[in-house]
Every structure is written in structure tokens, then in C-alpha cells.
Design an enzyme around this catalytic site. Structure first.
Site: not given
Ligand SMILES: NC(=O)c1ccc[n+]([C@@H]2O[C@H](COP(=O)([O-])OP(=O)(O)OC[C@H]3O[C@@H](n4cnc5c(N)ncnc54)[C@H](O)[C@@H]3O)[C@@H](O)[C@H]2O)c1
Length: 246
Positions: A38, A187, A152, A87, A60-61, A156
Site C-alpha cells: 500500500d 469501507t 472512476y 485491489n 505505489d502501484v 473500471k
């Protein structure tokens, strides 16, 4: 039923909180060893708390070099990579005309580029291991058109598409690639919303099963896709949205 992931090694991104943290705990309870990553420091504390079966890395992805370091560290710690859960994600609402280029690019970097780089980074290790399972956490916003979330939504839909193409590309290597499509899940990502009683009432009214989802609602399908129980499942979409998409 425990032991469904006995002997497996997983990388889970965005694992400091929310769904990723719950998946890390559940995977370990099922017998897996897990590399939690993360951008948040909290991932290191959680990995320590989870003990010998866990390792944690700041990551950092959207950074390819950091992905290569995560795979190298996982191989050094646990010897192989069987499972990747892509994720990590960010969400900010915004209509097309009100969304800045900076917001659009930020969503692209984490949700879309991060998922691509993750798949790319683990494929050599999975090939060497004779197979693997990649699980891309997508969204109901990758299956339908929703207003006021253009950044977003765009990422996706891309994740859903790249899951299917990559599933075809990797099937002959016994690497399965599936997407998971949660509805509204309680969440920190929707933390601002949970405090707004009127908005929450409206959201719940739109869910046929009459409640928002929990991380427990998502973790079971993710364990299934990670485990050998789903060995004939690739390119699939697992939806858990209380019927919202009906
Ligand atoms: N909560 C929902 O209602 C919902 C619905 C559908 C899909 N999802 C998806 O589920 C996934 C998990 O979200 P969540 O609900 O647990 O949200 P969350 O905000 O609680 O967790 C997301 C995690 O990703 C991490 N992250 C953000 N940018 C990162 C980066 N560049 N590199 C590495 N980590 C980064 C964050 O620090 C955080 O720990 C996301 O992909 C999200 O889009 C969530």
C-alpha cells in the site's frame, strides 16, 4: 472451512485498510502467505500484526520499478507467486464537465495503469510456477453507465476489458484472470457517505437486497477465485452488489 489457500503465496495491493486488509487476514486464515502492499504506512503495521505468514511493503502501484521490487521481495520471502489481487484503488465523484484532467489522470494511474503493471510484473513468476490466479478488483461502475463519476468509471471499464483480453492471452500458461465487481461496500472509500444519513438512505433504497455490502461479502468470492476450486474459471465477472445491477 479453512485451508482453501494452503501453500499458496499471494500479493494483495491496497492492503492497509478496507477490502484489501480483510482479504489479507482471510487469505492467511485459509493457509496462504501474503505480501501486503500500500502507499500508506499502516500496511507495515498490519503485516507485522499478521505475523510470519505476512510481509508488508510501501508500494505505489503506478510505479513499474516498485512492482518489480514487490515481486522480487515476495520471491525472496516465500519462493513463488500464485495469486495477485489488484485491489488498490481511488474514487472521487465528478461529472464530465466538472472533472479536471489531473483527477482523470490520477484515477488512470492508480486504477488502470496500476492493474496493468501488476499483471505484467507477476506473469514471469507465475509462468515459472506453472500457473496462477490474477484477480482484478473492478466495480459495478465497470459494468454499467453511472453519471457523475467519469474518471472512476473509465478506469473500471478498462479493468474489466483488460481482464478478458489477458485471460485469453494467459490461458495456455494456466494463468487465470478474473474480475470482481462489488456494489457499494462499507469501507473508508465511502467513509464520507456513511456519515450522510439522507444520502445513505437513498443509496440503500437503490439496492434490492436492502443494505450496503461489507468486506465479508467480497472476500468469499475472492477466496474462491484465488483457490483451486475455480480452476476452470477465467475471464469471468463475479458480481456482489445486492442486486443493484438487475
Ligand atoms: N468501497 C466500495 O464501495 C467499492 C465498490 C466497488 C469497487 N471498489 C473497489 O475495491 C477496491 C478496494 O477499495 P476499498 O473499498 O477497500 O477502498 P479503500 O479506500 O478503503 O482502500 C483502498 C486502498 O488502496 C490504497 N491505494 C490508493 N492508491 C494507491 C496506490 N497508488 N498504490 C497502492 N495503494 C494505493 C489506499 O491507500 C487504500 O489503502 C478498489 O479497487 C475500489 O475501487 C470499492
Amino acid at each position: 472451512m479453512a485451508g482453501r489457500l494452503e501453500g499458496k503465496v499471494a500479493i494483495i495491493t491496497g492492503a492497509a485498510q478496507g477490502q484489501g486488509a480483510h482479504e489479507a487476514r482471510a487469505f492467511i486464515a485459509e493457509g496462504a502467505k501474503v505480501m501486503l502492499t500500500d502507499v500508506k504506512d499502516g500496511v507495515l503495521d498490519l503485516a507485522r500484526e499478521l505475523g510470519e505468514a505476512a510481509r508488508g511493503m510501501k508500494h505505489d502501484v503506478s510505479d513499474e520499478d516498485q512492482w518489480n521490487a514487490v515481486v522480487a521481495e515476495t520471491l525472496a520471502a516465500f519462493g513463488k507467486v500464485d495469486i495477485l489481487v489488484n485491489n488498490a484503488g481511488i474514487f472521487a465523484p465528478g461529472a464530465v464537465t466538472e472533472t479536471t484532467k489531473a483527477s482523470y489522470v490520477a484515477h488512470f494511474n492508480v486504477n488502470q495503469l496500476g492493474t496493468f503493471l501488476g499483471m505484467k510484473a507477476v506473469i514471469p513468476a507465475m509462468k515459472a510456477n506453472g500457473g496462477g490466479s490474477i484477480i482484478n478488483i473492478c466495480s459495478g461502475a465497470g459494468q454499467r453507465g453511472y453519471p457523475d463519476m467519469i474518471s472512476y468509471l473509465s478506469t473500471k471499464w478498462a479493468v474489466r476489458g483488460m481482464t478478458k483480453g489477458t485471460a485469453r492471452e494467459l490461458a495456455s500458461f494456466n494463468i487465470r484472470v478474473n474480475s470482481v465487481h462489488p456494489g457499494i461496500i462499507d469501507t473508508p472509500m465511502i467513509g464520507g457517505t456513511a456519515g450522510d444519513a439522507k444520502l445513505m438512505k437513498g443509496i440503500i433504497a437503490s439496492v434490492p437486497l436492502g443494505r450496503i455490502g461489507t468486506t465479508e461479502d467480497v472476500v468469499e468470492p475472492v477466496i474462491y477465485l484465488a483457490s483451486d476450486a475455480s480452476s476452470y474459471v477465467t475471464g469471468a465477472e463475479m458480481t456482489m452488489d445486492g442486486g443493484t445491477g438487475l
